[in-house]
Design a protein around this motif. Structure first.
Motif, PDB file in Angstrom:
ATOM      1  N   THR A   1      27.203  75.175  38.311  1.00 24.52           N
ATOM      2  CA  THR A   1      26.302  76.688  38.258  1.00 24.52           C
ATOM      3  C   THR A   1      26.958  77.615  39.246  1.00 24.52           C
ATOM      4  OG1 THR A   1      25.052  75.847  40.303  1.00 24.52           O
ATOM      5  CG2 THR A   1      24.289  75.339  38.006  1.00 24.52           C
TER       6      THR A   1
ATOM      7  N   THR B   1      25.806  80.982  41.041  1.00 25.56           N
ATOM      8  CA  THR B   1      24.590  81.810  41.215  1.00 25.56           C
ATOM      9  C   THR B   1      24.768  83.009  41.950  1.00 25.56           C
ATOM     10  OG1 THR B   1      23.126  79.840  41.176  1.00 25.56           O
ATOM     11  CG2 THR B   1      22.238  81.690  42.194  1.00 25.56           C
TER      12      THR B   1
ATOM     13  N   LYS C   1      19.495  86.227  31.647  1.00 24.98           N
ATOM     14  CA  LYS C   1      18.030  85.885  32.270  1.00 24.98           C
ATOM     15  C   LYS C   1      18.131  85.620  33.959  1.00 24.98           C
ATOM     16  CE  LYS C   1      16.099  84.147  28.034  1.00 24.98           C
ATOM     17  NZ  LYS C   1      15.547  83.056  27.544  1.00 24.98           N
TER      18      LYS C   1
ATOM     19  N   GLY D   1      16.282  84.609  37.856  1.00 22.82           N
ATOM     20  CA  GLY D   1      15.194  83.714  38.127  1.00 22.82           C
ATOM     21  C   GLY D   1      14.238  84.461  38.798  1.00 22.82           C
TER      22      GLY D   1
ATOM     23  N   THR E   1      21.762  83.065  37.645  1.00 28.02           N
ATOM     24  CA  THR E   1      22.417  81.554  37.590  1.00 28.02           C
ATOM     25  C   THR E   1      23.208  81.620  36.256  1.00 28.02           C
ATOM     26  OG1 THR E   1      21.078  80.277  39.099  1.00 28.02           O
ATOM     27  CG2 THR E   1      22.384  79.307  37.706  1.00 28.02           C
TER      28      THR E   1
ATOM     29  N   TYR F   1      25.367  78.730  33.795  1.00 28.19           N
ATOM     30  CA  TYR F   1      25.534  77.404  33.692  1.00 28.19           C
ATOM     31  C   TYR F   1      26.996  77.373  33.274  1.00 28.19           C
ATOM     32  CZ  TYR F   1      20.652  77.765  34.684  1.00 28.19           C
ATOM     33  OH  TYR F   1      19.519  77.931  35.375  1.00 28.19           O
TER      34      TYR F   1
ATOM     35  N   PRO G   1      23.053  73.409  28.014  1.00 29.34           N
ATOM     36  CA  PRO G   1      22.302  73.120  29.194  1.00 29.34           C
ATOM     37  C   PRO G   1      20.764  72.838  28.921  1.00 29.34           C
ATOM     38  CG  PRO G   1      22.828  75.499  29.036  1.00 29.34           C
ATOM     39  CD  PRO G   1      23.541  74.921  27.853  1.00 29.34           C
TER      40      PRO G   1
ATOM     41  N   ASP H   1      15.656  77.300  27.884  1.00 23.94           N
ATOM     42  CA  ASP H   1      16.031  78.569  27.521  1.00 23.94           C
ATOM     43  C   ASP H   1      17.165  79.156  28.256  1.00 23.94           C
ATOM     44  OD1 ASP H   1      15.043  78.459  30.127  1.00 23.94           O
ATOM     45  OD2 ASP H   1      13.716  80.191  29.832  1.00 23.94           O
ATOM     46  N   LYS H   2      18.202  78.364  28.431  1.00 21.81           N
ATOM     47  CA  LYS H   2      19.309  78.489  29.466  1.00 21.81           C
ATOM     48  C   LYS H   2      20.629  79.114  28.672  1.00 21.81           C
ATOM     49  CE  LYS H   2      17.975  75.097  33.042  1.00 21.81           C
ATOM     50  NZ  LYS H   2      18.434  74.018  33.877  1.00 21.81           N
ATOM     51  N   GLU H   3      20.477  78.925  27.272  1.00 20.12           N
ATOM     52  CA  GLU H   3      21.696  79.279  26.601  1.00 20.12           C
ATOM     53  C   GLU H   3      22.150  80.734  26.699  1.00 20.12           C
ATOM     54  OE1 GLU H   3      22.140  77.794  22.309  1.00 20.12           O
ATOM     55  OE2 GLU H   3      22.000  80.152  22.098  1.00 20.12           O
TER      56      GLU H   3
ATOM     57  N   ASN I   1      22.426  81.931  29.421  1.00 20.19           N
ATOM     58  CA  ASN I   1      23.285  82.062  30.714  1.00 20.19           C
ATOM     59  C   ASN I   1      24.404  81.112  30.684  1.00 20.19           C
ATOM     60  OD1 ASN I   1      21.265  83.937  31.330  1.00 20.19           O
ATOM     61  ND2 ASN I   1      20.870  83.261  33.415  1.00 20.19           N
ATOM     62  N   TRP I   2      24.639  80.428  29.437  1.00 15.23           N
ATOM     63  CA  TRP I   2      25.584  79.238  29.224  1.00 15.23           C
ATOM     64  C   TRP I   2      27.050  80.052  29.030  1.00 15.23           C
ATOM     65  CZ3 TRP I   2      25.891  75.953  24.468  1.00 15.23           C
ATOM     66  CH2 TRP I   2      26.868  74.922  24.722  1.00 15.23           C
TER      67      TRP I   2
END
Length: 432
Positions: A329, A331, A373, A375, A381, A383, A389, A392-394, A396-397
């Motif tokens: 990560t 961040t 997105k 936090g 962040t 990934y 990941p 709903d992290k895609e 930020n992947w």
């Protein structure tokens, strides 16, 4: 020393030689903008991952490229009305030093500008807004025009980039010329294939070519003794096969022992905090021979720091090599993304410093991405890992390969907090 000093100059000479073979402006192998000397070619989208002309490219701008031969003619380059869109033209001489300030951060006005070499003494025609002079007859231009990663902006940028055109002064008409770059012809690539950058410097050929390059690049004040010592040895080797072989052996050894390690970001530039490295004199190398060569090896055609600051990392916060077997990560705390007036991005490169092909066709994240997105605390962040990941992290992947890779932060039109070192890149944390 001659090999280290001359490496980026031979590199530029050989790149120009490739461009000189282009029959017309187009796309080499369908991916790289190339053009005959004293002209340029533009992409109409981001640079494709298949290109092998230059390492460490970005996926934030529409690139252009052209090599210049000022001993033939001065060159006119056009600037459209970009409005508030970020843009910068990097214009360098044979030493990879910038000699023109053209971009939104300089307040450059739309119109036509003249680029000339050290020997040009012609008249400046009416309609030319300014003249920029190179110290050498070999030059190069690399326009960069920012584009959001949206269909709407891809459409909006097309009429602008079609006015990014360069041509010999002899072809100047006083009016803005246009080219539909989306219709660029495909030019066969003689160097197609391979995972690494095209080999622009061949050790066995280096000292044969160096005399030509010495004649092409006049000594800077203070370099006279360096030139004389190099020429002395080259002259002595002409009629001495043993000395010529010693030069070849030295070239091969220096390439392996000194030049190749410069490719890694950890051996390039200075510490920037949290394991990142940066450059302080990109495109303003002057007598910084080692940094010029390291840049030519690992991330050639870097902008000057006032235009862009670059931060590269090969290791995580624990000093372990970044590798696709792990997840990471990065961040940025709330309000701590790179402070820029232009744009910023985090790019992932494979072991050869090229984009890692992936199903998302995603090679960087940053200002251009509208779906990132944050936090609940306002932090961002990213990934970095090979596998999805989850959840709903895609958005930020940043997909990584299964092997070694590196990360790279770009800050275009950086604010003072970046250029003076007050801002520090975030740590790269392994989550395994």
């Amino acid at each position: 020393m001659a090999y280290i000093w001359g490496w980026p100059l031979v590199n530029m000479h050989n790149r120009q030689t490739l461009f000189a073979q282009a029959p017309e402006p187009g796309l080499l192998g369908g991916v790289l903008p190339v053009a005959p000397l004293n002209r340029l070619s533009m992409l109409s989208d981001y640079l494709a991952p298949q290109q092998r002309f230059v390492t460490s490219p970005n996926q934030d701008v529409v690139y252009g490229a052209g090599f210049l031969a000022f001993d033939r003619d001065a060159v006119v380059i056009q600037v459209p009305e970009f409005g508030d869109r970020f843009w910068v033209y990097q214009i360098v001489d044979h030493r990879s030093d910038s000699f023109a300030e053209m971009g939104i951060q300089y307040g450059t006005k739309p119109g036509m500008y003249l680029l000339a070499g050290p020997g040009w003494d012609g008249d400046v025609p009416e309609g030319i807004k300014a003249v920029y002079r190179s110290q050498t007859n070999l030059g190069a231009v690399f326009p960069r025009i920012f584009m959001d990663d949206t269909p709407e902006d891809r459409e909006a940028i097309q009429p602008l980039i079609d006015q990014v055109v360069a041509y010999p002064l002899a072809d100047y008409t006083g009016s803005m010329q246009q080219t539909d770059w989306s219709e660029s012809p495909v030019i066969p690539n003689p160097n197609a294939g391979g995972d690494s950058e095209t080999q622009w410097v061949v050790p066995r050929e280096f000292f044969t070519l160096l005399p030509t390059v010495l004649d092409e690049v006049p000594a800077l004040p203070g370099e006279e003794a360096l030139y004389a010592s190099i020429k002395f040895v080259l002259d002595a080797a002409k009629d001495d096969p043993k000395l010529q072989q010693a030069l070849t052996d030295t070239a091969i050894a220096t390439e392996a022992e000194i030049i190749n390690p410069m490719f890694e970001f950890r051996n390039n530039g200075v510490e920037a905090g949290n394991g990142w490295r940066t450059q302080k004199n990109a495109a303003r190398f002057g007598f910084g021979y080692f940094q010029r060569t390291a840049t030519a090896k690992g991330n050639m055609f870097s902008n000057v720091p006032d235009e862009t600051m670059y931060f590269g990392a090969d290791f995580d916060s624990e000093g372990q090599r970044l590798h696709g077997s792990k997840s990471y990560t990065v961040t940025f705390p709330k309000g701590a993304v790179p402070p820029v007036k232009g744009f910023w991005s985090l790019t992932l490169y494979n072991a050869q410093h090229f984009f890692n092909p992936n199903k998302l066709n995603r090679y960087s994240l940053g200002t251009k991405n509208k779906q990132l997105k944050t936090g609940e605390d306002g932090s961002l962040t990213i990934y970095v890992q090979a596998d999805h990941p989850g959840g709903d992290k895609e958005s930020n992947w940043l997909p990584s390969p299964k092997e070694d890779f590196s990360l790279y932060i770009r800050a275009y039109w950086p604010q003072e907090a970046i250029t003076n070192g007050d801002w520090t890149p975030p740590s790269i944390e392994s989550t395994e």
